[in-house]
Design an enzyme around this catalytic site. Structure first.
Site, PDB file in Angstrom:
ATOM      1  N   ASP A 122       0.763  -1.295   0.143  1.00 26.99           N
ATOM      2  CA  ASP A 122      -0.078  -0.046   0.018  1.00 26.99           C
ATOM      3  C   ASP A 122       0.825   1.252  -0.136  1.00 26.99           C
ATOM      4  O   ASP A 122       2.206   1.270  -0.057  1.00 26.99           O
ATOM      5  CB  ASP A 122      -1.048  -0.119   1.256  1.00 26.99           C
ATOM      6  CG  ASP A 122      -0.524  -0.549   2.436  1.00 26.99           C
ATOM      7  OD1 ASP A 122       0.534   0.216   2.892  1.00 26.99           O
ATOM      8  OD2 ASP A 122      -1.162  -1.331   2.980  1.00 26.99           O
ATOM      9  N   LYS A 124      -4.850   1.969   0.389  1.00 25.85           N
ATOM     10  CA  LYS A 124      -6.042   2.738   0.698  1.00 25.85           C
ATOM     11  C   LYS A 124      -5.561   4.416   0.918  1.00 25.85           C
ATOM     12  O   LYS A 124      -4.574   4.678   1.502  1.00 25.85           O
ATOM     13  CB  LYS A 124      -6.589   2.294   1.954  1.00 25.85           C
ATOM     14  CG  LYS A 124      -7.063   0.828   1.825  1.00 25.85           C
ATOM     15  CD  LYS A 124      -7.664   0.418   3.128  1.00 25.85           C
ATOM     16  CE  LYS A 124      -6.906  -0.446   3.825  1.00 25.85           C
ATOM     17  NZ  LYS A 124      -6.697  -1.186   4.849  1.00 25.85           N
ATOM     18  N   ASP A 176       4.562  -1.672  11.547  1.00 21.01           N
ATOM     19  CA  ASP A 176       4.207  -3.037  12.171  1.00 21.01           C
ATOM     20  C   ASP A 176       2.950  -3.422  11.946  1.00 21.01           C
ATOM     21  O   ASP A 176       1.973  -2.972  11.848  1.00 21.01           O
ATOM     22  CB  ASP A 176       4.442  -2.986  13.689  1.00 21.01           C
ATOM     23  CG  ASP A 176       4.239  -4.540  14.415  1.00 21.01           C
ATOM     24  OD1 ASP A 176       5.123  -5.311  14.584  1.00 21.01           O
ATOM     25  OD2 ASP A 176       2.977  -4.845  14.767  1.00 21.01           O
ATOM     26  N   THR A 211       7.443   0.087  14.632  1.00 17.97           N
ATOM     27  CA  THR A 211       6.142   0.939  14.269  1.00 17.97           C
ATOM     28  C   THR A 211       6.441   2.535  14.204  1.00 17.97           C
ATOM     29  O   THR A 211       7.682   2.959  14.412  1.00 17.97           O
ATOM     30  CB  THR A 211       5.290   0.765  15.217  1.00 17.97           C
ATOM     31  OG1 THR A 211       4.100   1.330  15.187  1.00 17.97           O
ATOM     32  CG2 THR A 211       5.559   1.447  16.693  1.00 17.97           C
ATOM     33  N   MET A 220      -2.663   8.380  12.558  1.00 14.07           N
ATOM     34  CA  MET A 220      -3.844   8.804  11.717  1.00 14.07           C
ATOM     35  C   MET A 220      -4.584   9.913  12.295  1.00 14.07           C
ATOM     36  O   MET A 220      -5.705   9.973  12.194  1.00 14.07           O
ATOM     37  CB  MET A 220      -4.397   7.511  11.539  1.00 14.07           C
ATOM     38  CG  MET A 220      -3.830   6.561  10.697  1.00 14.07           C
ATOM     39  SD  MET A 220      -5.114   4.920  10.478  1.00 14.07           S
ATOM     40  CE  MET A 220      -4.675   4.280  12.180  1.00 14.07           C
ATOM     41  N   GLY A 276       8.513  10.294   8.824  1.00 20.89           N
ATOM     42  CA  GLY A 276       9.353  10.103   9.648  1.00 20.89           C
ATOM     43  C   GLY A 276      10.438   9.118   9.264  1.00 20.89           C
ATOM     44  O   GLY A 276       9.786   8.095   8.517  1.00 20.89           O
TER      45      GLY A 276
HETATM   46  N1  SAH Z   1       1.340  -0.321  10.854  1.00 21.35           N
HETATM   47  C1  SAH Z   1       1.760   1.178  10.840  1.00 21.35           C
HETATM   48  C2  SAH Z   1       0.693   2.191  11.156  1.00 21.35           C
HETATM   49  C3  SAH Z   1      -0.592   2.129  10.125  1.00 21.35           C
HETATM   50  S1  SAH Z   1      -1.608   3.462  10.273  1.00 21.35           S
HETATM   51  C4  SAH Z   1       2.984   1.492  12.051  1.00 21.35           C
HETATM   52  O1  SAH Z   1       3.039   0.375  12.760  1.00 21.35           O
HETATM   53  O2  SAH Z   1       3.495   2.069  11.932  1.00 21.35           O
HETATM   54  C5  SAH Z   1      -1.010   4.685   9.338  1.00 21.35           C
HETATM   55  C6  SAH Z   1      -0.346   5.736  10.173  1.00 21.35           C
HETATM   56  O3  SAH Z   1       0.852   5.634  10.724  1.00 21.35           O
HETATM   57  C7  SAH Z   1      -0.349   7.111   9.291  1.00 21.35           C
HETATM   58  O4  SAH Z   1      -1.656   7.738   9.351  1.00 21.35           O
HETATM   59  C8  SAH Z   1       0.700   7.936  10.334  1.00 21.35           C
HETATM   60  O5  SAH Z   1       0.032   8.249  11.409  1.00 21.35           O
HETATM   61  C9  SAH Z   1       1.660   6.763  10.698  1.00 21.35           C
HETATM   62  N2  SAH Z   1       2.869   6.633   9.943  1.00 21.35           N
HETATM   63  C10 SAH Z   1       3.241   5.510   9.282  1.00 21.35           C
HETATM   64  N3  SAH Z   1       4.537   5.809   8.702  1.00 21.35           N
HETATM   65  C11 SAH Z   1       4.990   7.125   8.956  1.00 21.35           C
HETATM   66  C12 SAH Z   1       5.985   7.863   9.066  1.00 21.35           C
HETATM   67  N4  SAH Z   1       6.960   7.506   7.895  1.00 21.35           N
HETATM   68  N5  SAH Z   1       5.996   9.212   9.399  1.00 21.35           N
HETATM   69  C13 SAH Z   1       5.128   9.476  10.294  1.00 21.35           C
HETATM   70  N6  SAH Z   1       3.956   8.796  10.584  1.00 21.35           N
HETATM   71  C14 SAH Z   1       3.695   7.583   9.980  1.00 21.35           C
END
Ligand code: SAH
Length: 461
Positions: free
Chosen positions: A251, A273, A306, A334, A386, A415
């Site tokens: 995704d 999505k 994660d 994560t 999110m 990040g």
């Molecule tokens: N499974 C993922 C989270 C999925 S939900 C995890 O463990 O990180 C998606 C959300 O993760 C995004 O809306 C944002 O809030 C956060 N996210 C994912 N990658 C990111 C990144 N590189 N920098 C900042 N926020 C991030």
């Protein structure tokens, strides 16, 4: 890619080398090792040629090369140390359409010599497009220490089995699996130890098993956390499975840097999505994984961060288990962990926070669905996933539930990636700051006094 890497067959073909010094000798030696018939043009082949001087396929000619010497050559190397002489031969080669390399003059080269790790028949060539030959050499040194000399033996063993195995396992997928098993399993161990007879026996035992040659082996799903974006944050296991998959479902959160590490010929299916327009529903994604696995494919479900952290990994495996599909789960770093580390904000700290909660700012039915009391605890860090889309609403709610508007807040966008941006402020200001900076996400928000530590931990730009 700036140049096309290829392995050229020069066995039995003429290779022209201009020069009698160290650079010329090195090139002549490589060409001889690859089976070339080397003709060195130099007044004298110097001391550096001592190891190859008597080689049957080396001829030294004490004259300038002419057009006739270049015609029909596989390659031309100019390494005389005399720029004018090199240039003359380079022009001859160009005219004859023979690929030419001029030492220390990348602008005149049709090809450059890579740094080489030689475990014949296994050969690794490293190039930097001429940008930094020294770096290529440093990398080679690392690989030299990483790749046992006996790997050459393993590749030679595999090469001898290629034809017989090809005859016995007709199906391409089954054959690839067999080779993966052979090169990673007990047979490889035996070969690397030099016990080839035992290796062959082990291989024969395996080939005799009924499902080895079957065309539809059972598939499997790998649910893999790929971390927040920097490919250096992948686990070894994630990388191994990424290299093994037949098909990948991915995704939007995954950048190119990570997708480039997936096996090149794996089929790629985008199931991403965006928060409003869903490409595939969650049920459709799960159904697709099950169908692909039933076709016997190794399905990589690659997830940002994660898989179990706001990633719906739990729901996916429930369905897989119910459908009787084998799966593996690989944890990833994560976003909260990755972003906090790369932004210099510790999530807990003896003087600031003894607890840390991860929440989603995106409720089930489009409502912010948060237990405010739980979040508004002293000495606790709150990380919101999110939450960007409704940051203004979220911060308003926090304040309405009694939070201190001066509570330190940070927002981290992209990040751990090259385009990471970090904003710091307070609960009262962060939403306006995000709007002013046109933050698009993905982004997480960190609330808590730990945010103030960033100033101490991060050197100013
Ligand atoms: N499974 C993922 C989270 C999925 S939900 C995890 O463990 O990180 C998606 C959300 O993760 C995004 O809306 C944002 O809030 C956060 N996210 C994912 N990658 C990111 C990144 N590189 N920098 C900042 N926020 C991030």
């Amino acid at each position: 890619m700036d140049q096309l890497p290829i392995f050229l067959n020069v066995a039995g073909r003429p290779v022209v080398v201009l020069g009698g010094g160290a650079q010329a000798a090195r090139r002549a030696e490589l060409a001889l090792r690859a089976g070339g018939h080397v003709r060195v043009f130099a007044p004298k082949a110097g001391e550096d040629f001592r190891d190859i001087r008597d080689h049957a396929h080396l001829t030294v000619l004490a004259r300038e090369p002419a057009a006739a010497d270049v015609a029909g050559a596989a390659l031309v190397f100019c390494a005389s140390g005399d720029a004018a002489a090199d240039r003359r031969l380079q022009a001859l080669a160009r005219r004859a359409g023979v690929p030419v390399n001029v030492a220390d003059a990348p602008g005149l080269c049709d090809f450059i010599m890579p740094a080489i790790v030689d475990r014949a028949p296994l050969t690794i060539a490293i190039g930097t497009g001429g940008a930094s030959p020294v770096f290529a050499r440093l990398l080679r040194a690392k690989l030299e220490s990483l790749i046992p000399a006996s790997y050459g033996r393993l590749v030679a063993f595999a090469s001898r089995q290629r034809e017989p195995v090809g005859k016995r396992i007709r199906d391409a997928t089954a054959r690839r699996r067999f080779w993966e098993w052979l090169l990673e399993g007990p047979v490889a161990d035996r070969v690397l130890e030099g016990r080839e007879a035992e290796a062959t026996a082990e291989m024969e035992r395996h080939l005799a098993a009924p499902d080895v040659t079957a065309s539809a082996p059972s598939g499997e799903v790998y649910l893999v956390g790929a971390g927040p974006g920097d490919p250096d944050l992948l686990t070894f296991r994630a990388l191994r499975l990424m290299q093994r998959a037949d098909v990948v479902l991915y995704d939007r959160l995954l950048g190119d840097a990570i997708m480039n590490l997936v096996r090149r010929d794996a089929e790629r299916i985008y199931v991403g999505k965006r928060s409003k327009e869903h490409t595939l529903s969650q049920d459709e994604i799960t159904a697709l994984m099950i169908r692909l696995a039933r076709e016997g494919r190794r399905v990589l479900r690659l997830k940002g961060g994660d898989p179990f952290m706001f990633g719906r990994g739990g729901e996916e495996i429930e369905h897989l288990a119910a459908a009787g599909i084998a799966f593996q789960i690989v944890p990833g770093i994560t976003a909260a962990n990755g972003c906090a580390a790369y932004a210099g904000i510790p999530l807990t700290h003896r003087d600031h926070a003894q607890a840390c909660v991860f929440v989603t700012g995106h409720g089930q039915k489009d409502q912010v669905d948060v237990d405010w009391k739980l979040l508004l605890q002293p000495r606790q860090t709150v990380v919101i996933y999110m939450g960007l889309g409704r940051l203004a609403e979220l911060t308003r709610e926090f304040l309405a539930h009694g939070a201190d508007p001066a509570l330190p807040a940070a927002l981290i966008e992209n990040g751990t990636r090259a385009n990471q941006r970090v904003l710091t402020g307070t609960l009262g200001t962060i939403a306006d700051q995000a709007a002013a900076a046109a933050i698009k996400g993905p982004a997480i928000i960190i609330l808590g006094t730990v945010v103030t530590l960033r100033d101490k931990l991060v050197a100013p730009d």
